[in-house]
Design a protein around this motif. Sequence first.
Motif: not given
Length: 153
Positions: A56-65, A71-79
């Motif tokens: 349910p919901g959407e794929a976001t950086i928070t969901a990837v993290a 953490d959010h910054s690590g997921a943000s770099r990977m994205v």
Amino acid sequence: MSGSSTPTDGGPALFRLVRFWSRRWIQRGAQDRQPDLRHAQHVQVVEAVAGAADSPGEATITAVAHQLGLDHSGASRMVRDATAAGYLSRHGSDLDRRRTALHLTPAGHRLLADAHDWQRRVFDRLTENWPAADRRRFAGYLQRLADDLPHHD
């Protein structure tokens, strides 16, 4: 069995399997026909986006993290890197204008399919000497374990 393991001592066996698969992933790069599969981080992000999109919901950086345990910054770099490589696209969220939703591109779908094909081939090689019923049963148990993972965060 090694050491003091018992037939129901699944924890150590599971982690031996994880280490085995991880080494195979790293070592297979040069001989792999699909060079994009060498980029394990891209595959991890694409898997996380596909998994988040299925829930349910959407794929976001928070969901990837959350899916990758980062953490959010690590997921943000990977994205960011997977987007630059052409595997993801970013669009405004339909649910919250302040967020960005992530989507697989056609290249991302191909990378995911290629990764799953490789994973199936490895499973087939590892269990090639097993009776078909045992292979199906074990695959079912692995799927059940994987399906239960989100409930244990």
